[in-house]
Design a protein around this motif. Structure first.
Motif, PDB file in Angstrom:
ATOM      1  N   MET A  43       0.837  -1.207   0.000  1.00  0.00           N
ATOM      2  CA  MET A  43       0.000   0.000   0.000  1.00  0.00           C
ATOM      3  C   MET A  43       0.869   1.254   0.000  1.00  0.00           C
ATOM      4  O   MET A  43       0.587   2.214  -0.722  1.00  0.00           O
ATOM      5  N   LEU A  44       1.940   1.246   0.795  1.00  0.00           N
ATOM      6  CA  LEU A  44       2.846   2.389   0.829  1.00  0.00           C
ATOM      7  C   LEU A  44       3.535   2.574  -0.516  1.00  0.00           C
ATOM      8  O   LEU A  44       3.634   3.699  -1.030  1.00  0.00           O
ATOM      9  N   LEU A  45       3.986   1.495  -1.116  1.00  0.00           N
ATOM     10  CA  LEU A  45       4.661   1.574  -2.411  1.00  0.00           C
ATOM     11  C   LEU A  45       3.730   2.122  -3.490  1.00  0.00           C
ATOM     12  O   LEU A  45       4.124   3.002  -4.268  1.00  0.00           O
ATOM     13  N   ALA A  46       2.503   1.630  -3.526  1.00  0.00           N
ATOM     14  CA  ALA A  46       1.543   2.112  -4.522  1.00  0.00           C
ATOM     15  C   ALA A  46       1.271   3.604  -4.322  1.00  0.00           C
ATOM     16  O   ALA A  46       1.222   4.370  -5.295  1.00  0.00           O
ATOM     17  N   THR A  47       1.134   4.025  -3.087  1.00  0.00           N
ATOM     18  CA  THR A  47       0.882   5.442  -2.816  1.00  0.00           C
ATOM     19  C   THR A  47       2.067   6.303  -3.232  1.00  0.00           C
ATOM     20  O   THR A  47       1.896   7.380  -3.810  1.00  0.00           O
ATOM     21  N   LEU A  48       3.279   5.839  -2.957  1.00  0.00           N
ATOM     22  CA  LEU A  48       4.468   6.593  -3.357  1.00  0.00           C
ATOM     23  C   LEU A  48       4.586   6.684  -4.874  1.00  0.00           C
ATOM     24  O   LEU A  48       4.969   7.729  -5.416  1.00  0.00           O
ATOM     25  N   LEU A  49       4.252   5.614  -5.569  1.00  0.00           N
ATOM     26  CA  LEU A  49       4.297   5.643  -7.031  1.00  0.00           C
ATOM     27  C   LEU A  49       3.259   6.605  -7.609  1.00  0.00           C
ATOM     28  O   LEU A  49       3.534   7.336  -8.560  1.00  0.00           O
ATOM     29  N   PHE A  50       2.070   6.609  -7.027  1.00  0.00           N
ATOM     30  CA  PHE A  50       1.055   7.564  -7.475  1.00  0.00           C
ATOM     31  C   PHE A  50       1.487   8.997  -7.177  1.00  0.00           C
ATOM     32  O   PHE A  50       1.287   9.901  -7.992  1.00  0.00           O
ATOM     33  N   ALA A  51       2.072   9.210  -6.003  1.00  0.00           N
ATOM     34  CA  ALA A  51       2.525  10.565  -5.646  1.00  0.00           C
ATOM     35  C   ALA A  51       3.634  11.027  -6.574  1.00  0.00           C
ATOM     36  O   ALA A  51       3.711  12.208  -6.916  1.00  0.00           O
ATOM     37  N   ALA A  52       4.496  10.124  -7.004  1.00  0.00           N
ATOM     38  CA  ALA A  52       5.566  10.481  -7.933  1.00  0.00           C
ATOM     39  C   ALA A  52       5.013  10.900  -9.291  1.00  0.00           C
ATOM     40  O   ALA A  52       5.648  11.676 -10.005  1.00  0.00           O
ATOM     41  N   GLN A  53       3.829  10.424  -9.636  1.00  0.00           N
ATOM     42  CA  GLN A  53       3.184  10.798 -10.891  1.00  0.00           C
ATOM     43  C   GLN A  53       2.254  11.995 -10.715  1.00  0.00           C
ATOM     44  O   GLN A  53       1.467  12.303 -11.603  1.00  0.00           O
ATOM     45  N   SER A  54       2.329  12.658  -9.573  1.00  0.00           N
ATOM     46  CA  SER A  54       1.505  13.834  -9.236  1.00  0.00           C
ATOM     47  C   SER A  54       0.018  13.527  -9.216  1.00  0.00           C
ATOM     48  O   SER A  54      -0.810  14.369  -9.559  1.00  0.00           O
ATOM     49  N   ILE A  55      -0.341  12.327  -8.816  1.00  0.00           N
ATOM     50  CA  ILE A  55      -1.743  11.962  -8.639  1.00  0.00           C
ATOM     51  C   ILE A  55      -2.090  12.235  -7.182  1.00  0.00           C
ATOM     52  O   ILE A  55      -1.563  11.604  -6.279  1.00  0.00           O
ATOM     53  N   VAL A  56      -2.968  13.195  -6.968  1.00  0.00           N
ATOM     54  CA  VAL A  56      -3.183  13.765  -5.641  1.00  0.00           C
ATOM     55  C   VAL A  56      -4.021  12.873  -4.734  1.00  0.00           C
ATOM     56  O   VAL A  56      -3.791  12.820  -3.531  1.00  0.00           O
ATOM     57  N   TRP A  57      -4.977  12.162  -5.281  1.00  0.00           N
ATOM     58  CA  TRP A  57      -5.922  11.442  -4.432  1.00  0.00           C
ATOM     59  C   TRP A  57      -5.267  10.309  -3.652  1.00  0.00           C
ATOM     60  O   TRP A  57      -5.735   9.965  -2.561  1.00  0.00           O
ATOM     61  N   ALA A  58      -4.209   9.709  -4.153  1.00  0.00           N
ATOM     62  CA  ALA A  58      -3.593   8.570  -3.457  1.00  0.00           C
ATOM     63  C   ALA A  58      -2.953   8.998  -2.130  1.00  0.00           C
ATOM     64  O   ALA A  58      -3.207   8.363  -1.097  1.00  0.00           O
ATOM     65  N   PRO A  59      -2.119  10.046  -2.101  1.00  0.00           N
ATOM     66  CA  PRO A  59      -1.591  10.475  -0.801  1.00  0.00           C
ATOM     67  C   PRO A  59      -2.680  10.946   0.159  1.00  0.00           C
ATOM     68  O   PRO A  59      -2.570  10.728   1.368  1.00  0.00           O
ATOM     69  N   ILE A  60      -3.745  11.555  -0.371  1.00  0.00           N
ATOM     70  CA  ILE A  60      -4.834  11.983   0.510  1.00  0.00           C
ATOM     71  C   ILE A  60      -5.498  10.760   1.135  1.00  0.00           C
ATOM     72  O   ILE A  60      -5.778  10.735   2.341  1.00  0.00           O
ATOM     73  N   CYS A  61      -5.739   9.730   0.336  1.00  0.00           N
ATOM     74  CA  CYS A  61      -6.312   8.487   0.878  1.00  0.00           C
ATOM     75  C   CYS A  61      -5.382   7.845   1.898  1.00  0.00           C
ATOM     76  O   CYS A  61      -5.837   7.296   2.908  1.00  0.00           O
ATOM     77  N   TYR A  62      -4.071   7.934   1.656  1.00  0.00           N
ATOM     78  CA  TYR A  62      -3.124   7.343   2.598  1.00  0.00           C
ATOM     79  C   TYR A  62      -3.096   8.118   3.917  1.00  0.00           C
ATOM     80  O   TYR A  62      -2.901   7.533   4.978  1.00  0.00           O
ATOM     81  N   VAL A  63      -3.289   9.424   3.860  1.00  0.00           N
ATOM     82  CA  VAL A  63      -3.372  10.225   5.092  1.00  0.00           C
ATOM     83  C   VAL A  63      -4.597   9.802   5.891  1.00  0.00           C
ATOM     84  O   VAL A  63      -4.515   9.623   7.116  1.00  0.00           O
ATOM     85  N   VAL A  64      -5.736   9.623   5.221  1.00  0.00           N
ATOM     86  CA  VAL A  64      -6.954   9.175   5.901  1.00  0.00           C
ATOM     87  C   VAL A  64      -6.736   7.783   6.488  1.00  0.00           C
ATOM     88  O   VAL A  64      -7.097   7.512   7.651  1.00  0.00           O
TER      89      VAL A  64
END
Length: 127
Positions: free
Chosen positions: A89-110
């Motif tokens: 889950m952390l890896l997927a979120t980091l990969l999405f964040a590296a692509q500037s996809i905002v919703w993944a880090p927000i979901c990870y914060v929640v």
């Protein structure tokens, strides 16, 4: 077709007009801002991941009676299966964040907030 005598050429400037250059500068500023935002999202997500791993390990080491009631796959590989899921889950979120996809880090914060709350309930003995 042109109003110029044959054999004459017009001198063209290699620089774009002033309004186009302003557009290039604005685009570069937006790109650098998006890059900075992406780096900040990666850093925050990574720090939250460290906290989630620490809380996960603390809950697993607490030997709380609630852990005995979880499904069999939680205990698969000596309890490391759930840590592997946490890592994915952390890896997927980091990969999405590296692509500037905002919703993944927000979901990870929640997710991290809910994870922290549940860990607090378990470790403080309120559950």
């Amino acid at each position: 077709m042109t109003d110029q005598p044959p054999g004459t050429t017009t001198k063209r400037s290699s620089r774009p007009p002033n309004d186009m250059r302003q557009g290039f500068i604005a685009t570069d500023n937006r790109r650098s801002a998006a890059y900075r935002d992406s780096q900040m999202a990666i850093l925050i997500t990574f720090l939250l991941g460290i906290g989630n791993f620490a809380l996960h390990r603390a809950v697993m080491d607490s030997r709380h009676p609630l852990l005995g009631r979880v499904p069999w796959f939680y205990h698969h590989l000596g309890g490391h299966f759930s840590l592997a899921v946490e890592f994915l889950m952390l890896l997927a979120t980091l990969l999405f964040a590296a692509q500037s996809i905002v919703w993944a880090p927000i979901c990870y914060v929640v997710y991290s907030m809910l994870n922290s709350f549940s860990a607090w309930l378990i470790l403080s003995g309120r559950v």
